[in-house]
Design a protein around this motif. Sequence first.
Motif, PDB file in Angstrom:
ATOM      1  N   VAL A 129      24.706  -5.434   9.439  1.00  0.00           N
ATOM      2  CA  VAL A 129      24.362  -6.860   9.396  1.00  0.00           C
ATOM      3  C   VAL A 129      23.540  -7.234  10.622  1.00  0.00           C
ATOM      4  N   ALA A 130      23.981  -6.776  11.809  1.00  0.00           N
ATOM      5  CA  ALA A 130      23.250  -7.081  13.032  1.00  0.00           C
ATOM      6  C   ALA A 130      21.845  -6.496  12.992  1.00  0.00           C
ATOM      7  N   THR A 131      21.738  -5.249  12.526  1.00  0.00           N
ATOM      8  CA  THR A 131      20.423  -4.607  12.435  1.00  0.00           C
ATOM      9  C   THR A 131      19.522  -5.347  11.459  1.00  0.00           C
ATOM     10  N   GLY A 132      20.068  -5.680  10.287  1.00  0.00           N
ATOM     11  CA  GLY A 132      19.296  -6.412   9.295  1.00  0.00           C
ATOM     12  C   GLY A 132      18.890  -7.793   9.779  1.00  0.00           C
ATOM     13  N   ALA A 133      19.813  -8.480  10.476  1.00  0.00           N
ATOM     14  CA  ALA A 133      19.519  -9.824  10.971  1.00  0.00           C
ATOM     15  C   ALA A 133      18.410  -9.784  12.022  1.00  0.00           C
ATOM     16  N   VAL A 134      18.477  -8.808  12.916  1.00  0.00           N
ATOM     17  CA  VAL A 134      17.422  -8.665  13.927  1.00  0.00           C
ATOM     18  C   VAL A 134      16.086  -8.385  13.250  1.00  0.00           C
ATOM     19  N   GLY A 135      16.095  -7.485  12.258  1.00  0.00           N
ATOM     20  CA  GLY A 135      14.863  -7.155  11.546  1.00  0.00           C
ATOM     21  C   GLY A 135      14.264  -8.367  10.835  1.00  0.00           C
ATOM     22  N   LEU A 136      15.115  -9.149  10.165  1.00  0.00           N
ATOM     23  CA  LEU A 136      14.619 -10.338   9.458  1.00  0.00           C
ATOM     24  C   LEU A 136      14.122 -11.411  10.430  1.00  0.00           C
ATOM     25  N   ALA A 137      14.829 -11.571  11.553  1.00  0.00           N
ATOM     26  CA  ALA A 137      14.396 -12.554  12.543  1.00  0.00           C
ATOM     27  C   ALA A 137      13.056 -12.156  13.148  1.00  0.00           C
ATOM     28  N   LEU A 138      12.895 -10.862  13.462  1.00  0.00           N
ATOM     29  CA  LEU A 138      11.619 -10.384  14.000  1.00  0.00           C
ATOM     30  C   LEU A 138      10.494 -10.566  12.978  1.00  0.00           C
ATOM     31  N   ALA A 139      10.778 -10.230  11.717  1.00  0.00           N
ATOM     32  CA  ALA A 139       9.768 -10.387  10.671  1.00  0.00           C
ATOM     33  C   ALA A 139       9.367 -11.853  10.519  1.00  0.00           C
ATOM     34  N   SER A 140      10.338 -12.756  10.639  1.00  0.00           N
ATOM     35  CA  SER A 140      10.045 -14.181  10.523  1.00  0.00           C
ATOM     36  C   SER A 140       9.140 -14.654  11.654  1.00  0.00           C
ATOM     37  N   VAL A 141       9.465 -14.221  12.880  1.00  0.00           N
ATOM     38  CA  VAL A 141       8.664 -14.627  14.039  1.00  0.00           C
ATOM     39  C   VAL A 141       7.259 -14.036  13.962  1.00  0.00           C
ATOM     40  N   TRP A 142       7.172 -12.739  13.715  1.00  0.00           N
ATOM     41  CA  TRP A 142       5.854 -12.090  13.663  1.00  0.00           C
ATOM     42  C   TRP A 142       5.011 -12.639  12.514  1.00  0.00           C
ATOM     43  N   GLY A 143       5.630 -12.750  11.346  1.00  0.00           N
ATOM     44  CA  GLY A 143       4.902 -13.293  10.199  1.00  0.00           C
ATOM     45  C   GLY A 143       4.487 -14.733  10.424  1.00  0.00           C
ATOM     46  N   GLY A 144       5.365 -15.517  11.043  1.00  0.00           N
ATOM     47  CA  GLY A 144       5.036 -16.908  11.323  1.00  0.00           C
ATOM     48  C   GLY A 144       3.868 -17.051  12.276  1.00  0.00           C
ATOM     49  N   LEU A 145       3.814 -16.193  13.288  1.00  0.00           N
ATOM     50  CA  LEU A 145       2.710 -16.253  14.244  1.00  0.00           C
ATOM     51  C   LEU A 145       1.388 -15.825  13.604  1.00  0.00           C
ATOM     52  N   VAL A 146       1.441 -14.797  12.774  1.00  0.00           N
ATOM     53  CA  VAL A 146       0.220 -14.351  12.089  1.00  0.00           C
ATOM     54  C   VAL A 146      -0.313 -15.454  11.171  1.00  0.00           C
ATOM     55  N   LEU A 147       0.580 -16.072  10.408  1.00  0.00           N
ATOM     56  CA  LEU A 147       0.165 -17.140   9.507  1.00  0.00           C
ATOM     57  C   LEU A 147      -0.340 -18.363  10.278  1.00  0.00           C
ATOM     58  N   ALA A 148       0.287 -18.649  11.432  1.00  0.00           N
ATOM     59  CA  ALA A 148      -0.166 -19.776  12.249  1.00  0.00           C
ATOM     60  C   ALA A 148      -1.549 -19.504  12.840  1.00  0.00           C
ATOM     61  N   ALA A 149      -1.850 -18.219  13.109  1.00  0.00           N
ATOM     62  CA  ALA A 149      -3.184 -17.869  13.592  1.00  0.00           C
ATOM     63  C   ALA A 149      -4.218 -17.977  12.476  1.00  0.00           C
ATOM     64  N   MET A 150      -3.788 -17.702  11.251  1.00  0.00           N
ATOM     65  CA  MET A 150      -4.705 -17.751  10.111  1.00  0.00           C
ATOM     66  C   MET A 150      -4.921 -19.175   9.609  1.00  0.00           C
ATOM     67  N   ILE A 151      -3.862 -19.987   9.648  1.00  0.00           N
ATOM     68  CA  ILE A 151      -3.914 -21.370   9.150  1.00  0.00           C
ATOM     69  C   ILE A 151      -3.433 -22.285  10.269  1.00  0.00           C
ATOM     70  N   ASN A 152      -4.145 -23.324  10.569  1.00  0.00           N
ATOM     71  CA  ASN A 152      -3.836 -24.182  11.715  1.00  0.00           C
ATOM     72  C   ASN A 152      -2.661 -25.123  11.438  1.00  0.00           C
ATOM     73  N   LEU A 153      -1.487 -24.502  11.278  1.00  0.00           N
ATOM     74  CA  LEU A 153      -0.234 -25.234  11.123  1.00  0.00           C
ATOM     75  C   LEU A 153       0.768 -24.694  12.142  1.00  0.00           C
ATOM     76  N   PRO A 154       1.818 -25.459  12.471  1.00  0.00           N
ATOM     77  CA  PRO A 154       2.776 -25.015  13.495  1.00  0.00           C
ATOM     78  C   PRO A 154       3.483 -23.722  13.094  1.00  0.00           C
ATOM     79  N   PRO A 155       3.642 -22.779  14.025  1.00  0.00           N
ATOM     80  CA  PRO A 155       4.317 -21.520  13.695  1.00  0.00           C
ATOM     81  C   PRO A 155       5.782 -21.711  13.308  1.00  0.00           C
ATOM     82  N   SER A 156       6.436 -22.751  13.843  1.00  0.00           N
ATOM     83  CA  SER A 156       7.845 -22.971  13.512  1.00  0.00           C
ATOM     84  C   SER A 156       8.029 -23.199  12.013  1.00  0.00           C
TER      85      SER A 156
END
Length: 299
Positions: free
Chosen positions: A230-257
């Motif tokens: 669970v801890a490993t999966g949660a860390v992986g999903l949280a990292l994917a959310s942050v990285w994916g959010g930053l990439v999308l925020a760079a592509m589209i001018n909306l807040p990364p949050s």
Amino acid sequence: MRDLLAGVEFQPNWFDILQSSFMQHALVGGSLVAVAAGLLGYFVITRQNAFAAHALAHIGFPGATGAILLGAPVTLGLAVFTVVGGVLIGLFGRRVSDREMATGTILALATALGVLFASLASANASTTTSVLFGNLLAISSDQLAVFGVFTAAVVLVLAVVARPLVFASVDPAVAEARGVPVRGLGLAFVVLLALTITMAVQVVGTLLLFALVVTPAAAALRLTARPGLVATGAVGLALASVWGGLVLAAMINLPPSFFIVAIAVLAWLVCLAISGRRAGRVAIAPPLVDAHHVHEHAH
């Protein structure tokens, strides 16, 4: 609707944006928060501390606004109020029912202080808004250093107390009977949670905190009940959310949050669908087995 979306556009130079210094700071800071939040998420859910986690984010709000008034670092104000609030919740809330009452009372006082400090700090409305909604793209190098220390503390302490903390979280009565320092572990946990929330608030804000602290672990728990997985999966999903959010925020001018929360919730929905299919297969399997045995006995 067209007027509302008129300012939203694709940024063709998004790859260059990702390589900028502020985006690199956001990537490192968000990753540190994702690791700490993912590791603690399992315990937040198992210990039924989701309300406490949400409350600590709001308890940190007057600390942030008070720091703005005094000209002190926002991270310092957040850390002081969340840690003190977490310790008070841990001291007054030994049982779940007591903890919720203590949490609600402390939250009410903190909210009142937050309203007072925010009104006095009206000249710094943009900073106050950042505390509520997060501003990952404004993380400084000094904040990164603090995030690194906080995350290292979370990882090191969990490495030492993870096994007894799991025992105390799953069955506190039996753990206490066997000599496990349940209350001491509870206090240590809320301090770690307070440090993690101090960081997470600056990434996704007070109002969107669950996206990193609770949602990834809740998604992982739909697939397995083993704490390590669970801890490993949660860390992986949280990292994917942050990285994916930053990439999308760079592509589209909306807040990364916004993108971070959207990805985390989407992952949770996918895990819900997968676990639902598994439950359906388990429910269907026994009648098929019984029918097979009946068929064999008939012959």
